[in-house]
Design an enzyme around this catalytic site. Sequence first.
Site, PDB file in Angstrom:
ATOM      1  N   GLY A  34     -67.918  69.552  44.342  1.00 32.94           N
ATOM      2  CA  GLY A  34     -67.838  70.049  45.711  1.00 32.94           C
ATOM      3  C   GLY A  34     -68.789  69.281  46.615  1.00 32.94           C
ATOM      4  O   GLY A  34     -69.570  68.441  46.162  1.00 32.94           O
ATOM      5  N   ARG A  84     -64.402  69.878  35.906  1.00 36.78           N
ATOM      6  CA  ARG A  84     -63.014  69.708  35.461  1.00 36.78           C
ATOM      7  C   ARG A  84     -62.541  68.297  35.787  1.00 36.78           C
ATOM      8  O   ARG A  84     -61.432  67.916  35.451  1.00 36.78           O
ATOM      9  CB  ARG A  84     -62.113  70.730  36.175  1.00 36.78           C
ATOM     10  CG  ARG A  84     -62.359  72.171  35.735  1.00 36.78           C
ATOM     11  CD  ARG A  84     -61.584  73.132  36.611  1.00 36.78           C
ATOM     12  NE  ARG A  84     -61.604  74.481  36.086  1.00 36.78           N
ATOM     13  CZ  ARG A  84     -61.186  75.552  36.759  1.00 36.78           C
ATOM     14  NH1 ARG A  84     -60.728  75.420  37.981  1.00 36.78           N
ATOM     15  NH2 ARG A  84     -61.222  76.751  36.206  1.00 36.78           N
ATOM     16  N   LEU A 113     -70.708  76.444  43.091  1.00 37.28           N
ATOM     17  CA  LEU A 113     -69.314  76.870  43.011  1.00 37.28           C
ATOM     18  C   LEU A 113     -68.880  77.519  44.316  1.00 37.28           C
ATOM     19  O   LEU A 113     -69.639  78.272  44.923  1.00 37.28           O
ATOM     20  CB  LEU A 113     -69.135  77.865  41.865  1.00 37.28           C
ATOM     21  CG  LEU A 113     -69.228  77.308  40.449  1.00 37.28           C
ATOM     22  CD1 LEU A 113     -69.377  78.447  39.444  1.00 37.28           C
ATOM     23  CD2 LEU A 113     -68.001  76.464  40.133  1.00 37.28           C
ATOM     24  N   TYR A 153     -65.340  87.434  53.443  1.00 37.25           N
ATOM     25  CA  TYR A 153     -66.109  86.289  52.949  1.00 37.25           C
ATOM     26  C   TYR A 153     -67.588  86.616  52.792  1.00 37.25           C
ATOM     27  O   TYR A 153     -68.142  86.475  51.684  1.00 37.25           O
ATOM     28  CB  TYR A 153     -65.902  85.092  53.875  1.00 37.25           C
ATOM     29  CG  TYR A 153     -66.639  83.841  53.450  1.00 37.25           C
ATOM     30  CD1 TYR A 153     -66.067  82.947  52.553  1.00 37.25           C
ATOM     31  CD2 TYR A 153     -67.905  83.544  53.948  1.00 37.25           C
ATOM     32  CE1 TYR A 153     -66.731  81.799  52.147  1.00 37.25           C
ATOM     33  CE2 TYR A 153     -68.579  82.399  53.556  1.00 37.25           C
ATOM     34  CZ  TYR A 153     -67.992  81.532  52.666  1.00 37.25           C
ATOM     35  OH  TYR A 153     -68.658  80.395  52.264  1.00 37.25           O
ATOM     36  N   LYS A 176     -69.844  87.148  49.194  1.00 38.20           N
ATOM     37  CA  LYS A 176     -71.057  86.351  49.009  1.00 38.20           C
ATOM     38  C   LYS A 176     -72.271  87.258  48.817  1.00 38.20           C
ATOM     39  O   LYS A 176     -73.132  87.004  47.963  1.00 38.20           O
ATOM     40  CB  LYS A 176     -71.277  85.431  50.208  1.00 38.20           C
ATOM     41  CG  LYS A 176     -70.282  84.290  50.321  1.00 38.20           C
ATOM     42  CD  LYS A 176     -70.481  83.264  49.224  1.00 38.20           C
ATOM     43  CE  LYS A 176     -69.654  82.026  49.431  1.00 38.20           C
ATOM     44  NZ  LYS A 176     -69.853  81.015  48.352  1.00 38.20           N
TER      45      LYS A 176
END
Length: 251
Positions: free
Chosen positions: A39, A63, A103, A154, A158
């Site tokens: 990311g 991945r 992540l 959101y 979080k």
Amino acid sequence: MSSLKISPLTKIGSAYKELSEAFKASNPAAVAVVLGPTGEVGREVVRNLLSLGAYSKVIVATRRELEYDGPNSDKLVQVKVDYDNIEKHKEDFKEASTCFCCLGTTRGKAGKEGFYKVDHDYVINSAKMLKENGLRHFSMCSAQGANPSSMFYYPKVKGQTDDELKQLGFERLTISRPAFLVCEREESRPMERFFGAIISGVNKLVPNLMSVSTADVARAMVSDSFEKVVQTPVVTIYENKDIVEHASRLD
């Protein structure tokens, strides 16, 4: 899926280098693990860790293969991970002393359920596994406005994730809450470009209120891991302004 190339830092500030060298001298066997290394924040964390070379190993749970040919490339260990079954990888991360968790996804990209799975389930399940392994320091990249009581989904998710991390009892827990992330994204996000233009105008009037570069977030997270902590357990929360100020002291 093609590999992702990560380049080394072209410049390292003297204060940053001194912190890194002092940490390495005191913790020669320290091992870092990075969750979400491909990311925008994650790959900045990886390039900082490898460029500095303070950790004996940098394990990336990915991945997608990373390409890095800069300093300390021999310290990079890549683990092809299945975040849906993170417990299977417990042995791969048994040496880790510090985790940088980067992540994250969006509802637009993953849908509501997919967003919750990545930003909550993957984070908490990974943290639990690492805590069982004896990990001492968990450093989380969260988001500005994280609040479990928020009426908006959101920041609510979080906030829930942040609160659950606090309950795991790490010796050190660092939660960084950046605002709008400024970077050159690998993938196009038209709405982010739109809001970015608006935020850019606001920042001219009130600097550091609504945005921060991914480079500064990574530098703040990595340098925080170098700092000595006299008493544990300790929870440190960096809001956006704190992140910017922390990064500015590293030049």
